[in-house]
Design an enzyme around this catalytic site. Sequence first.
Site, PDB file in Angstrom:
ATOM      1  N   GLY A  50       0.758  -1.248   0.000  1.00 25.05           N
ATOM      2  CA  GLY A  50       0.000   0.000   0.000  1.00 25.05           C
ATOM      3  C   GLY A  50       0.787   1.296   0.000  1.00 25.05           C
ATOM      4  O   GLY A  50       0.301   2.316  -0.474  1.00 25.05           O
ATOM      5  N   GLU A 105       3.941   4.045   6.299  1.00 25.81           N
ATOM      6  CA  GLU A 105       2.712   3.255   6.133  1.00 25.81           C
ATOM      7  C   GLU A 105       1.719   4.014   5.267  1.00 25.81           C
ATOM      8  O   GLU A 105       1.723   5.247   5.246  1.00 25.81           O
ATOM      9  CB  GLU A 105       2.060   3.038   7.511  1.00 25.81           C
ATOM     10  CG  GLU A 105       2.127   1.639   8.034  1.00 25.81           C
ATOM     11  CD  GLU A 105       1.183   0.666   7.366  1.00 25.81           C
ATOM     12  OE1 GLU A 105       1.086   0.656   6.121  1.00 25.81           O
ATOM     13  OE2 GLU A 105       0.551  -0.122   8.091  1.00 25.81           O
ATOM     14  N   ASP A 106       0.843   3.280   4.608  1.00 26.97           N
ATOM     15  CA  ASP A 106      -0.199   3.944   3.828  1.00 26.97           C
ATOM     16  C   ASP A 106      -1.305   4.474   4.735  1.00 26.97           C
ATOM     17  O   ASP A 106      -1.673   5.637   4.682  1.00 26.97           O
ATOM     18  CB  ASP A 106      -0.769   2.998   2.756  1.00 26.97           C
ATOM     19  CG  ASP A 106      -1.240   1.654   3.322  1.00 26.97           C
ATOM     20  OD1 ASP A 106      -1.034   1.382   4.522  1.00 26.97           O
ATOM     21  OD2 ASP A 106      -1.806   0.858   2.552  1.00 26.97           O
ATOM     22  N   ASP A 109      -5.334   2.006  10.450  1.00 23.42           N
ATOM     23  CA  ASP A 109      -6.742   1.637  10.609  1.00 23.42           C
ATOM     24  C   ASP A 109      -6.936   1.203  12.063  1.00 23.42           C
ATOM     25  O   ASP A 109      -7.133   2.050  12.934  1.00 23.42           O
ATOM     26  CB  ASP A 109      -7.055   0.535   9.591  1.00 23.42           C
ATOM     27  CG  ASP A 109      -8.525   0.192   9.515  1.00 23.42           C
ATOM     28  OD1 ASP A 109      -9.344   0.967  10.009  1.00 23.42           O
ATOM     29  OD2 ASP A 109      -8.875  -0.865   8.949  1.00 23.42           O
ATOM     30  N   THR A 110      -6.833  -0.089  12.362  1.00 24.46           N
ATOM     31  CA  THR A 110      -6.909  -0.502  13.771  1.00 24.46           C
ATOM     32  C   THR A 110      -5.635  -0.111  14.530  1.00 24.46           C
ATOM     33  O   THR A 110      -5.669   0.080  15.744  1.00 24.46           O
ATOM     34  CB  THR A 110      -7.079  -2.031  13.888  1.00 24.46           C
ATOM     35  OG1 THR A 110      -5.930  -2.648  13.303  1.00 24.46           O
ATOM     36  CG2 THR A 110      -8.340  -2.503  13.200  1.00 24.46           C
ATOM     37  N   GLY A 111      -4.513  -0.045  13.809  1.00 29.13           N
ATOM     38  CA  GLY A 111      -3.228   0.262  14.444  1.00 29.13           C
ATOM     39  C   GLY A 111      -2.383  -0.977  14.710  1.00 29.13           C
ATOM     40  O   GLY A 111      -1.212  -0.859  15.067  1.00 29.13           O
ATOM     41  N   THR A 113      -1.024  -3.155  12.702  1.00 30.67           N
ATOM     42  CA  THR A 113       0.137  -3.308  11.816  1.00 30.67           C
ATOM     43  C   THR A 113       1.285  -2.415  12.260  1.00 30.67           C
ATOM     44  O   THR A 113       2.429  -2.875  12.396  1.00 30.67           O
ATOM     45  CB  THR A 113      -0.252  -2.976  10.361  1.00 30.67           C
ATOM     46  OG1 THR A 113      -1.347  -3.807   9.986  1.00 30.67           O
ATOM     47  CG2 THR A 113       0.912  -3.202   9.415  1.00 30.67           C
TER      48      THR A 113
HETATM   49  P1  IMP Z   1      -4.316  -1.808  10.615  1.00 29.04           P
HETATM   50  O1  IMP Z   1      -3.374  -2.870  11.030  1.00 29.04           O
HETATM   51  O2  IMP Z   1      -5.745  -2.161  10.953  1.00 29.04           O
HETATM   52  O3  IMP Z   1      -3.960  -0.420  11.088  1.00 29.04           O
HETATM   53  O4  IMP Z   1      -4.371  -1.782   9.036  1.00 29.04           O
HETATM   54  C1  IMP Z   1      -3.287  -1.665   8.301  1.00 29.04           C
HETATM   55  C2  IMP Z   1      -3.474  -2.105   6.868  1.00 29.04           C
HETATM   56  O5  IMP Z   1      -4.831  -2.398   6.452  1.00 29.04           O
HETATM   57  C3  IMP Z   1      -3.056  -0.953   5.994  1.00 29.04           C
HETATM   58  O6  IMP Z   1      -1.660  -0.924   5.850  1.00 29.04           O
HETATM   59  C4  IMP Z   1      -3.782  -1.265   4.713  1.00 29.04           C
HETATM   60  O7  IMP Z   1      -3.022  -2.161   3.934  1.00 29.04           O
HETATM   61  C5  IMP Z   1      -5.048  -1.936   5.137  1.00 29.04           C
HETATM   62  N1  IMP Z   1      -6.169  -0.973   5.143  1.00 29.04           N
HETATM   63  C6  IMP Z   1      -6.854  -0.535   6.206  1.00 29.04           C
HETATM   64  N2  IMP Z   1      -7.824   0.325   5.844  1.00 29.04           N
HETATM   65  C7  IMP Z   1      -7.734   0.439   4.495  1.00 29.04           C
HETATM   66  C8  IMP Z   1      -8.503   1.174   3.513  1.00 29.04           C
HETATM   67  O8  IMP Z   1      -9.430   1.947   3.796  1.00 29.04           O
HETATM   68  N3  IMP Z   1      -8.107   1.001   2.217  1.00 29.04           N
HETATM   69  C9  IMP Z   1      -7.092   0.180   1.862  1.00 29.04           C
HETATM   70  N4  IMP Z   1      -6.363  -0.512   2.742  1.00 29.04           N
HETATM   71  C10 IMP Z   1      -6.695  -0.399   4.050  1.00 29.04           C
END
Ligand code: IMP
Length: 186
Positions: A50, A105-106, A109-111, A113
């Site tokens: 991403g 990071e792109d 979202d939840t955090g 990653t």
């Molecule tokens: P986290 O671990 O929930 O913070 O999510 C991290 C990963 O989920 C990001 O690096 C994205 O690859 C993917 N992601 C979360 N939300 C989106 C979105 O709205 N569009 C595309 N990818 C997303």
Amino acid sequence: MGVPVPDSVDYILLDEATIRNRVQEMADQISADYHGIRNEDFLLVGVLKGSFIFLADLARCLTVPHRVDFIALSSYADKAEATGSVRLIMDTRADVAGRHVLIVEDILDTGYTLRYLYRLFGAREPASLRTAALLSKPDRHKVEVPLDYLGFSIPDAWVVGYGLDYADRFRTLPYIAALKPRVYQK
Ligand code: IMP
């Protein structure tokens, strides 16, 4: 002219000029913060897939010397969203010990990653460790994670374009758009 807007797109959230200006501002801030650094000491680590467009644009706006590396992680396909489990698929080539590391990071979202990456790199004895994300969805955060550079806070919607995908589609749209909920809500 430009690329036609796909039917799955609900609305364009951030257009090209808005993204370009903000990425330049972020790069200016990073260049100021890392002023005087040596090329071999400053490592940008992009999180695949991403962040590849964001990282490419951000890196080219930097005025400080830097190296570029990548890391790849598993996606939500295996229920990472529910469990917070993240799997490392590809590690960096460079050794991060003693280097100033900036994780790119792109989207936050939840955090989970970024928290995983922060712990992973933190354990490798970098000279310093900071984080940058183009986007953040504050309403979706489940865990606290340090974020040093943020492009935009956005509402809770699935967004695509500028590197972000849905099922590996829409990644190369030049803008960031929210998908119609019926596309991603089963
Ligand atoms: P986290 O671990 O929930 O913070 O999510 C991290 C990963 O989920 C990001 O690096 C994205 O690859 C993917 N992601 C979360 N939300 C989106 C979105 O709205 N569009 C595309 N990818 C997303």
